[in-house]
Scaffold this active site. Structure first.
Site, short mmCIF file in Angstrom:
data_model
loop_
_atom_site.label_atom_id
_atom_site.label_comp_id
_atom_site.label_asym_id
_atom_site.label_seq_id
_atom_site.Cartn_x
_atom_site.Cartn_y
_atom_site.Cartn_z
CG HIS A 393 -78.63 40.72 -94.92
ND1 HIS A 393 -78.74 40.46 -93.79
CD2 HIS A 393 -79.84 41.12 -95.45
CE1 HIS A 393 -79.90 40.87 -93.11
NE2 HIS A 393 -80.58 41.45 -94.18
CG ASP A 470 -77.65 34.71 -97.38
OD1 ASP A 470 -79.04 34.34 -97.74
OD2 ASP A 470 -77.54 36.00 -96.98
CD GLN A 473 -83.11 39.43 -101.15
OE1 GLN A 473 -83.90 39.70 -102.05
NE2 GLN A 473 -83.56 39.81 -99.90
CE LYS A 496 -85.76 38.55 -97.04
NZ LYS A 496 -84.38 39.19 -96.79
CB CYS A 634 -79.60 44.46 -93.10
SG CYS A 634 -80.88 44.80 -91.85
#
Length: 679
Positions: A393, A470, A473, A496, A634
């Site tokens: 991202h 990261d 998600q 999220k 993104c």
């Protein structure tokens, strides 16, 4: 015995003896009970006829003869009602005389008695004769005891000393002289006195005035055996059969026999997941869009919030709202406890070693920037290397570019294959002794590829680099344990994870955070301030300058609690079926191209449709109430790897249904069918 006073028509009352008679009869009844103390000589001289010996069951004077019956020979009326007076002195009785008392409730109205003169017996009485009894007066015996659970008939025949009448009727259960159905029959002349039987009940120890008070000390557990006692009891239980031998210790834990079960049964492709119950927890899912039920398939951008999170935010602002850490009042204490409690919840959720390793930030983007600005300049020099992946991202690209420009570092990129999987051999080849940081996503937000971060971390550590993951998600879909991963940093956003917007998390190993300087200055992150110098809090407070997002941190904890109640393994398993369903359904749409087909995917399907721009597809789906993301997400570098600038991206959460997936597939099919008309 005194003759009852006559009435106006010279006849005794038919329904009630006189008081003296009742009193004497009651006394004789209680003297007749087993276990009464022996009578004295003065007692035997009382005008009431006594019983000659204890070995015989007595019948009180003036009571009906035990062997009387409607078929007895009737005599003259005078003879029927006149009491017989013995000519000799009464035999001494072993039972003491009892004082006269009130009549008992066991008496019933007697049959009318005709007036007659007293008759005197002229014969010599037989040995131990039974006292004669006038007819028409009921027995004074108490009613039989009601059968109870566990009562069983006595063994052996009833005592032979009982008169025959005691067994002539099923109602005669209990003490001798119990009332029978014939008690109210017309009076008959008394027959010859019965001959007492020499047999007698076994001697019963002195039980006191009432044998049935068994709870008193010294009383037997059961009443003495009496003629007919227990004949209405429960039958004896059958003998217990020995258990059948089995191969297992308990028959009920044996495995069922499945040898005859059919093989290769078709399995339901949908797991047992109560998605409808889950959906009821999300109020926004009942919304209508363009007159149709909302189908929210934009979960990779943000997730909807369960009522539990909404309620927790309302509760905080209603009962706990205050700034934290710097006040002594009650609301400050409540707000501080809620905020720090949320930190502990996050630490437990991702497997951190302590709550001090959790820093609250606005989101994953801010967390990455914090590391880039606080850790980066102190550890990255010119010529050092930062390794990223092609799947990242923008939030995991731009901050490192800024750091590289600041420090002169070099950025290297791990390539992917055509399916969207990282090429680990290429990754290994990129590492060198100058590699200081590896930053990768765990789940691609554009393709849905699940990255093997365990291997990424292990290989990076062998090269001496720190590794940042990261998890923006992945955190709502996959279980995470940062200690098992051995990640140095891990970041994610609350919105999220079904939590509020504006709150996120940076996890950092304690020793790494302690080595990092503050990246922002202000209140709350200091311990002392002078105009010459300031000293700072230890982590995590060092990185939380100013008033943080207190309420949303509390809301994030509520979201984590909700997810944990359902279970991330259950969520991952169910969502996997949604992704497979959507992938196979969309693959059959003419002119549709799937982007990112790695075998290990989660939550996301990305595609383009011939003849339509992704934005057009998104707009058309919105007309049917379906919300999807269309654009570059993104993540432009990875889309350009496939020659694209944008895709349509439906993304799934555990509150989506297979019916919604079918609706999506049908809508895309209709778009494909209309494509020819547009040309």
């Amino acid at each position: 015995m005194t003759t009852p006073p006559s009435t106006g028509n010279e006849a005794a009352p038919a329904w009630l003896p006189d008081e003296e008679t009742l009193s004497r009869m009651a006394g004789e009844f209680f003297r007749a009970l087993p276990g009464q103390p022996a009578a004295t000589e003065s007692d035997t001289e009382a005008p009431t006829p006594a019983f000659d010996r204890r070995s015989e069951w007595p019948t009180p004077t003036a009571l009906p003869r035990a062997d009387s019956s409607p078929t007895a020979t009737a005599g003259p009326p005078a003879a029927q009602a006149a009491p017989t007076v013995p000519t000799g002195p009464p035999a001494p009785s072993p039972f003491p005389a009892q004082p006269a008392g009130p009549p008992t409730a066991d008496f019933a109205p007697a049959a009318p008695a005709a007036e007659s003169a007293p008759a005197v017996s002229t014969g010599t009485p037989a040995a131990n004769p039974a006292p004669p009894m006038p007819t028409g007066i009921p027995s004074m015996d108490p009613p039989p005891p009601a059968p109870t659970a566990g009562m069983s008939p006595p063994s052996g025949p009833p005592p032979t000393s009982a008169p025959a009448t005691f067994m002539a009727s099923p109602y005669a259960v209990g003490a001798p002289g119990a009332v029978t159905p014939e008690a109210s029959a017309p009076p008959v002349a008394p027959g010859p006195p019965p001959v007492p039987s020499p047999a007698a009940p076994a001697h019963v120890p002195d039980l006191g005035p009432y044998y049935f008070l068994t709870e008193a000390a010294g009383y037997p557990a059961q009443a003495p055996e009496l003629p007919g006692f227990g004949h209405l009891g429960l039958p004896p239980l059958p003998d217990v059969m020995a258990p059948t031998a089995t191969t297992a210790p308990y028959y009920f834990v044996q495995e069922p026999d499945v040898s005859a079960a059919p093989s290769a049964l078709p399995l339901d492709p949908h797991p047992a997941f109560d998605v409808q119950a889950v959906r009821r927890d999300f109020p926004i899912l009942s919304e209508l869009v363009n007159g149709r039920p909302l189908i929210w398939l934009d979960n990779a951008a943000t997730t909807q919030k369960p009522q539990a999170v909404i309620d927790r935010l309302v509760e905080f602002y209603s009962r706990e709202n205050s700034n934290i850490h710097r006040a002594a009042h009650e609301l400050a204490a409540r707000a501080t406890d809620a905020y720090e409690g949320a930190r502990k919840t996050v630490a437990r959720f991702i497997g951190a070693g302590s709550a001090e390793e959790i820093v609250f930030v606005r989101g994953a983007t801010e967390a990455i920037n914090l590391v880039a600005k606080a850790w980066g300049p102190a550890h990255i020099r010119a010529g050092d290397e930062i390794v990223l992946s092609h799947l990242e991202h923008h939030a995991n690209i731009v901050p490192w570019q800024m750091l590289a420009e600041q420090t002169g570092a070099v950025i290297k990129v791990i390539p992917v294959d055509d399916d969207g999987q990282l090429l680990l051999d290429k990754y290994t080849a990129l590492l060198s002794d100058r590699t200081k940081l590896v930053a990768v996503t765990q789940l691609s937000n554009a393709l849905g590829t699940v990255v093997p971060v365990e291997q990424i971390i292990e290989i990076g550590h062998r090269a001496g680099a720190r590794v940042l993951v990261d998890a923006a998600q992945s955190v709502p879909h996959l279980p995470i344990d940062v200690r098992a991963l051995d990640a140095d940093f891990l970041v994610f956003s609350g919105h999220k994870l079904f939590g509020p917007t504006g709150i996120g998390v940076l996890y950092g190993k304690r020793e790494v955070l302690e080595d990092m300087p503050p990246w922002e200055g202000g209140g709350n992150m200091i311990t002392d301030v002078t105009f010459e110098k300031s000293s700072f809090q230890p982590p995590p407070g060092r990185f939380e300058a100013g008033t943080g997002n207190i309420a949303d941190a509390v809301g994030l904890a509520a979201a984590i609690d909700y997810v944990e109640r359902i279970g991330l393994p259950n969520i991952a398993a169910y969502e996997h079926t949604l992704v497979e369903h959507a992938t196979e359904g969309l693959r059959c749409v003419p002119g549709l191209r799937l982007v990112g087909t790695a075998p290990n995917k989660a939550s996301i399907v990305s595609f383009v449709l011939d003849g339509y721009e992704p934005a057009e597809v998104g707009t058309a789906l919105n007309e049917e109430g379906i919300a999807v993301r269309s654009g570059h997400h993104c993540a432009q570098p990875i889309l350009r790897r496939y020659g694209l600038e944008a895709t349509v991206r439906p993304s799934f959460a555990f509150y989506n249904t297979h019916g919604e997936v079918d609706t999506l597939i049908a809508a895309v099919h209709r778009l494909a069918d209309r494509r020819g008309g547009r040309r």
